[in-house]
Scaffold this active site. Structure first.
Site, PDB file in Angstrom:
ATOM      1  N   GLY A 170       0.833  -1.198   0.000  1.00  0.00           N
ATOM      2  CA  GLY A 170       0.000   0.000   0.000  1.00  0.00           C
ATOM      3  C   GLY A 170       0.867   1.248   0.000  1.00  0.00           C
ATOM      4  O   GLY A 170       2.059   1.201   0.309  1.00  0.00           O
ATOM      5  N   CYS A 171       0.256   2.377  -0.338  1.00  0.00           N
ATOM      6  CA  CYS A 171       1.031   3.616  -0.434  1.00  0.00           C
ATOM      7  C   CYS A 171       1.524   4.082   0.922  1.00  0.00           C
ATOM      8  O   CYS A 171       2.722   4.335   1.120  1.00  0.00           O
ATOM      9  CB  CYS A 171       0.215   4.700  -1.130  1.00  0.00           C
ATOM     10  SG  CYS A 171      -1.443   4.969  -0.464  1.00  0.00           S
ATOM     11  N   TYR A 172       0.616   4.182   1.904  1.00  0.00           N
ATOM     12  CA  TYR A 172       1.046   4.598   3.245  1.00  0.00           C
ATOM     13  C   TYR A 172       2.072   3.603   3.826  1.00  0.00           C
ATOM     14  O   TYR A 172       3.073   4.031   4.412  1.00  0.00           O
ATOM     15  CB  TYR A 172      -0.158   4.718   4.176  1.00  0.00           C
ATOM     16  CG  TYR A 172      -1.031   5.935   3.969  1.00  0.00           C
ATOM     17  CD1 TYR A 172      -0.509   7.225   4.077  1.00  0.00           C
ATOM     18  CD2 TYR A 172      -2.393   5.811   3.704  1.00  0.00           C
ATOM     19  CE1 TYR A 172      -1.321   8.347   3.913  1.00  0.00           C
ATOM     20  CE2 TYR A 172      -3.210   6.921   3.545  1.00  0.00           C
ATOM     21  CZ  TYR A 172      -2.670   8.190   3.648  1.00  0.00           C
ATOM     22  OH  TYR A 172      -3.479   9.293   3.499  1.00  0.00           O
TER      23      TYR A 172
END
Lengths: 346, 346, 346, 346
Positions: free
Chosen positions: C149-151
């Site tokens: 995921g990005c975070y």
């Protein structure tokens, strides 16, 4: 306090009317109607309004609504406005209608432009096209005001002094206009998502935008004979405000100074019209959040062309604050009441 | 690898050239010169470039610089470019100059437009106006390319097919153009501070913008007789990209379909020119960060007017990627090398 | 050329994968699948791609799609990805999955976090969590990559050197993160309309954002015992990019210099990780449009607190360019192929 | 009407004070002083103000200015404010000072924080820290108000109910704050040019921002013993507004409901403090352009952590409208006069 109700209160123009009227010295918002948000607290939808207007949204049940206020601003979409406005007028209420439903003198032009029938053509006869700087006297007496469209307000105010000056002939008016994104209204639409709109710029409805006929009808009335205009709208990545760059070819020699003086004379005493001096160019920033129209004409000697820059706030002078200006006039209040302030510069 | 040096490398156009060339398959950036940042590491100024181009900025000492590369892109301002470009040409280097210094065929027009003298008028004879889609063959043979201005690139590409079609006569061309803020360059200027620019929109230099003479000279050459244009630039709140809405009145009956077909024919085989089909309107978003020009013509039957929408990236096709396109042609490389990609949609 | 297909190609992450791969030297995009736009030309939806990728969107009919490419990037939403990914793996294809479906080692954590069942728990055993700088060797051998995921990418890359340094104990990690609007995906949603988002800033899912468990699982694996983190995401008005400000309390005396040296050592030789020197603060601008992660640690002596700033592009290193990095590794290509460039500074 | 003068009137905070006071029912702006623009018409600098405030900018000649008004808002920078404020106080005028010059109880803390000497330490004894919701009674009696900084206003209002609740101990407060760009003031600065700022996000002064000592002094006074806070400011791409995400670890079991009830009780009757209900998250949009502070606390049971979200307008409640609120109190007017309205939602 005069009681005022807002129909279509949760759209951007409706909400802006609520925001302005919530601080108005002579009007009190007593009803906010919203088909989509019936039963919701207004300030749960517009969280900026918490503590300022916490009314519960009414349905648009006309009977119930009519009793709640003395006058109304309708921010319903065109076609949806017709019937409810007619009922309110029938019930003796004063109405300022933000839709296009009562802007034309003939049902035929309306129907051709908007592609829907007009059920109350007789009301077109009494409705007044609510551009105060041009029709103040009629507005004073009217029960039903057709609040002008945003592009028409910007264009007509920019052209009126020239149209009535005798300096130009018809047939050479070309309006290039740019609007902020709020003009598209409040709805979930992929085209106006942040990631689609930020950093973008493009024209739309390059030929045949609906406001063309509205501009032409009003300019023709001012001119005394038929005026045809080109009109090309664009969408730019800012929220509110609008600017028109208007080109008018002329065979009459003139100068920027002479034009500015014509414009100043025409709008003498008008608080909301600011004719900008030579070199002081109107901008969206100077009018956003206000009821001002900033205008300046220039003369391009090389091309024999007059260029007029006209800027307003599409939600302000182009919609809701102009509606309040109309209400102020209709009720005999100081025309600037509640809408005299400058916009946020930043 | 051909060694390439960038002069004025820390301005926006210079830095964009560095960014593109840092990934180019056939060119290697061997020198970046910057008067303001001599001695600084390039990637300390443009932190996005860390690890991609960490060269130390050279002064613009011409002797030292000339030895470091085979060819140069000069992104120096007009007037500042003249002498150094002349020296590099004298030293046998190929140069693409992004300034206006070598764009005019006569020193007189340059001097009248830019208000500075021209010290190398003889170079104007050999310099080629570097619009590849129009002058590819000459570019191939040239040592000195005058890279076109951003507005001229956008306007000329949008008008060339029409100008050469015989459909229009002169004297009726009106260009309304909108640029992103990067067009103002990289400098501390109150007018382009974030809080002054965001949410704003306004025209500037409404009469007499310098690019007018550049557009007129090129269109006149294409037309074969003098062309006069109106040109009104505007500043909009986005960083890069540019769009022109061009109005041309005509007495010849036409149609949008016919115009699109003329445009497609004119630009047949041109990778970087995308003629948009009817209803597919060019936008800044579709070209930002690229070397593409998106163009579509429309015919407004009611007004007898042709409207052309033309969009480019002012820093791309309007400056640095077009410079790389020119370099590719000058060196016989595939013209698309290093600049073929699509822009970031978001 | 290796044939690659993109599933969910018309979402922002899918489209970004298409854009990158269209210019890739070793991959050729041979299929773009989109449930919503089956039958449409890809470049009619993403007009920036005209001439660059004009493929017609396939449905997601798994049989038909599987035959069209050797490997796939799935940009389908979580839950929707599971089955189609399992089929492709079953058909012997290599897959990089951008959804959360194969990111957890246990189906239980996935189900608890995402509230949907997992139908292919056995695939969780072979799927590799695709953070190349941490798991490069495993990625090389894997058929199925769960793209982080990005975070989590932003947070784990920012914390890994510290977690493995022995300088800190668990229990004191607090991640404050800010994402651009593209993180919300491409859909008509009132909350992300331009007029609702521009000029706004706010946190969301302040407690219990789904990425919390993903971050905790990965950090726990690195640490060797359970790590608990606070995680508060915010939405800011820019399109792409992400920045985390991470707070870690420590009892061990340290210094910014020492921390930077630990970070540099940990990421030695990693092209895509740029450890910023003291005073050179990571920013969204420096990484937007790239596969870089810019990181710098600071030591606040007064508070005994380590602060790490970590910035990536949520659509780049946080999604699509990291997927391409994974594909490059899986196929033994130079890991930087097609994704080495710097982002647009402006 | 009470006559009010604005010093430093052409900075953003000064101009915002002029804008607000130009529409105030009880104050009349009779002097605008600006060192940089002495002799210019105010509305030539802030074109939004044309027709609203067309005063000519005075120099800051203290004798001349003092005679022109009964009270003053000083929007001069720190250090520059000291002497002129002291003179005005000496001349019997009431002053609200927006700088940091009179915010500290000791000259020593001021000098350590701002690196300049304090020439009027005796005035620090009588100056009142002007946070009306906390110090209303003292403000009523004061001649000199030190208007709180923007970050301190946002942080202290967000923490005061908790600090005084007994729920927490010191030493665990961590403030992560985000400001709009107007916080940097009005000046030509490359770092805040549109092209540098738009699309960017980054922290700055990560350790040791000047507002830290101001927050600590005020919280310590509320708590009754020394409070230490972490404070990390960030810059986000919007013009005005500010939001703090504040983390406070606690050993005391609580709940979001209990916290909200504590906050509501603490701020009972405060028009400008809007405690948001559970799930109704403060945002910059809801407070931009206003004097409101929107606050909500949450309890993260898993981590034993209280998270408070506090949002204000940095130029409004964080500067100029709070200054007007203070003036209203000092003169015994309705505290809401001229500043009661909601902000533009769009």
């Amino acid at each position: 306090m005069v009681r005022v109700g807002i129909l279509g209160a949760t759209g951007y123009a409706g909400a802006e009317a609520v925001r302005i009227l919530a601080m108005h010295p002579y009007f009190k918002v007593t009803a906010v109607a919203s088909k989509s948000f019936e039963g919701s607290v207004f300030s749960d939808i517009y969280t900026n309004m918490k503590g300022v207007c916490d009314l519960v949204c009414d349905s648009s049940d006309i009977e119930a609504i009519a009793a709640k206020a003395d006058c109304f601003i309708s921010a319903l979409p065109h076609a949806a406005s017709q019937k409810i406005v007619a009922s309110l007028i029938g019930a003796g209420k004063k109405v300022v209608d933000l839709s296009a439903d009562f802007r034309y003198s003939s049902a035929e032009t309306y129907e051709r432009t908007y592609g829907v029938g007009h059920e109350f053509p007789e009301l077109l006869k009494t409705a007044v096209y609510g551009l105060p700087e041009i029709a103040r006297i009629k507005i004073k007496e009217a029960a039903l005001i057709a609040n002008p469209g945003c592009y028409p307000t910007c264009s007509i105010l920019g052209l009126a002094p020239l149209i009535t000056s005798g300096l130009i002939s018809t047939g050479s008016i070309n309006i290039n206009a740019v609007s902020g994104v709020s003009g598209a209204g409040r709805k979930a639409d992929l085209n106006y998502q942040y990631c689609e709109t930020d950093g973008n710029f493009a024209p739309y409805k390059i030929i045949g935008h609906r406001h063309t006929t509205e501009i032409e009808e009003q300019l023709s009335a001012l001119m005394g004979n038929p005026v045809v205009v080109g009109f090309t709208p664009h969408l730019a990545p800012f929220k509110r405000g609008m600017l028109a760059t208007i080109y008018v070819d002329t065979n009459t020699q003139s100068s920027t100074e002479e034009l500015i003086s014509i414009y100043k004379e025409y709008y003498k005493g008008e608080y909301f019209i600011r004719i900008r001096e030579k070199g002081d160019i109107p901008s969206v920033k100077a009018v956003a959040g206000t009821n001002f129209a900033d205008i300046t004409p220039l003369y391009d000697e090389r091309l024999g062309r007059i260029i007029i820059i006209s800027a307003i706030d599409n939600l302000g002078k182009g919609a809701s604050s102009q509606a309040v200006q109309n209400l102020n006039i209709m009720y005999g209040f100081d025309e600037k009441s509640g809408i005299a302030g400058a916009g946020l510069y930043i």
